[in-house]
Design an enzyme around this catalytic site. Structure first.
Site, short mmCIF file in Angstrom:
data_model
loop_
_atom_site.label_atom_id
_atom_site.label_comp_id
_atom_site.label_asym_id
_atom_site.label_seq_id
_atom_site.Cartn_x
_atom_site.Cartn_y
_atom_site.Cartn_z
N GLY A 317 -11.52 -82.21 18.71
CA GLY A 317 -11.94 -82.65 17.30
C GLY A 317 -13.28 -83.15 17.59
O GLY A 317 -14.35 -82.48 18.56
N GLU A 318 -13.63 -84.28 16.99
CA GLU A 318 -15.06 -84.74 17.00
C GLU A 318 -16.20 -84.08 16.40
O GLU A 318 -17.24 -84.39 16.08
CB GLU A 318 -15.49 -85.36 18.63
CG GLU A 318 -14.55 -86.11 19.11
CD GLU A 318 -15.00 -86.31 20.77
OE1 GLU A 318 -14.49 -87.09 21.42
OE2 GLU A 318 -15.79 -85.75 21.29
N GLY A 319 -16.19 -82.68 16.32
CA GLY A 319 -17.08 -82.02 16.08
C GLY A 319 -17.75 -81.00 17.15
O GLY A 319 -18.61 -80.21 17.02
#
Length: 352
Positions: A317-319
């Site tokens: 995740g996180e980008g």
């Protein structure tokens, strides 16, 4: 009209004429027809979205939305919720995975506190637009009110609008919120009608017993709240998350402003799914960065109609995936803009 209503009213199909013009331009480049595969797809879609045959790609931003989840009190994650603000500080110091990969592809990371159960001091690089200090435990009742869900969506729309005013060429989505694979699985189960077991995986790496417990918690939440699959806002409010809502808003805002938006993995796609259920034209503006290890992600992508760019077994995740995919999308656009034509290069064309 509120921001959400305005955005929904503005979203139109992408420009099919510009799509064809981009392909015609690509076909004149010094290569066999279609030989650059999906890079050509990225270029023509970028043109159709922006309406510009010479689109700019220089300014890229990944928005990493952070929020906490009341359902964590049910023991659905391997990590405590205190990790959410700790990771926000890591983002701000530039030490997280998304920071590294964004630097690699020339993107900026902006961190947004839309629902962290922590009081941050004003800090450079942190956007504080908190709707609530986390959601409530959806195993016992609705995660949010409908009004809270809309407010969080409008945080994302507002950021997309500001990015448009700044001349940002490409937006990316990311998130941080301990426990947020749980609402993401609940969202796709509610909307698709798939069983919870079919769409629920290990998140941060929980063991078999914890996975079985997580499935039971989601099933309980769906039974208690009875989200209406025909009403995406009802689903979002009852079993979603504040950062998921803000991602939905960023996607809606990007589509309303004719900006390409690159969605990251499972949680980001939950937000994009809500957006595309609210307006089906949204999917035309989405680039799906990758296919996550999370088993529910494929069902989300199929419902949206998005083909992932990468399959690297990512599940952070996180980008992170969005940052990586931005580089490939930009590469496709640069082929369109910078590669020589047969005429320019003095190369004979093939006969088809």
């Amino acid at each position: 009209m509120n921001l959400l209503q305005e955005a929904l009213a503005k979203i139109q199909p992408v420009d099919a004429v510009m799509l064809a013009k981009a392909q015609a331009k690509l076909d004149k480049k010094t290569k066999p027809l279609g030989s650059l595969g999906r890079l050509e797809e990225f270029a023509r879609r970028f043109v159709a979205i922006t309406g510009d045959l010479q689109p700019d790609t220089a300014k890229k931003i990944v928005f990493t939305f952070a929020g906490d989840h009341g359902v964590v009190e049910e023991g659905v994650s391997a990590f405590p919720k205190e990790v959410t603000p700790q990771m926000v500080f890591n983002f701000l110091r530039g030490g997280a995975g998304v920071n590294v990969l964004a630097r690699h592809t020339g993107a900026e990371v902006r961190v947004v506190d839309v629902g962290v159960d922590f009081d941050f001091e004003p800090t450079p690089g942190l956007i504080i637009d908190k709707v609530a200090k986390g959601t409530r435990n959806f195993a016992k009742g609705p995660a949010m009110s409908r009004e809270e869900a809309i407010a969080a969506i409008e945080v994302g729309i507002g950021l997309a609008n500001r990015a448009k005013a700044e001349g940002v060429a490409m937006l990316g989505t990311g998130e941080m919120g301990i426990g947020n694979t749980t609402p993401s699985s609940a969202i796709i189960a509610a909307i698709s009608g798939k069983t919870v077991k079919e769409v629920t995986h290990r998140g941060t790496g929980i063991n078999d017993a914890a996975l079985s417990h997580k499935i039971r918690v989601i099933e309980q939440g769906l039974a208690v709240n009875k989200p209406d699959p025909r009403d995406p806002l009802d689903v979002l409010a009852k079993v979603g998350g504040l950062e998921i809502a803000a991602i939905a808003g960023l996607v809606l805002g990007a589509a309303a402003n004719r900006q390409p938006v690159v969605i990251d993995g499972f949680i980001s796609t939950a937000g994009a799914l809500i957006a595309s259920e609210l307006n089906p034209h949204v999917k035309e503006y989405i680039f799906a960065a990758h296919e996550s290890v999370e088993i529910g992600h494929r069902f989300m992508l199929d419902r949206i109609g998005a083909e992932p760019i990468l399959d690297l077994k990512l599940r952070l995740g996180e980008g992170t995936g969005a940052a990586l995919a931005m580089g490939l999308i930009e590469a496709g656009v640069k082929i369109l803009k910078e590669m020589a034509t047969f005429e320019e290069a003095g190369v004979a064309e093939g006969e088809y």
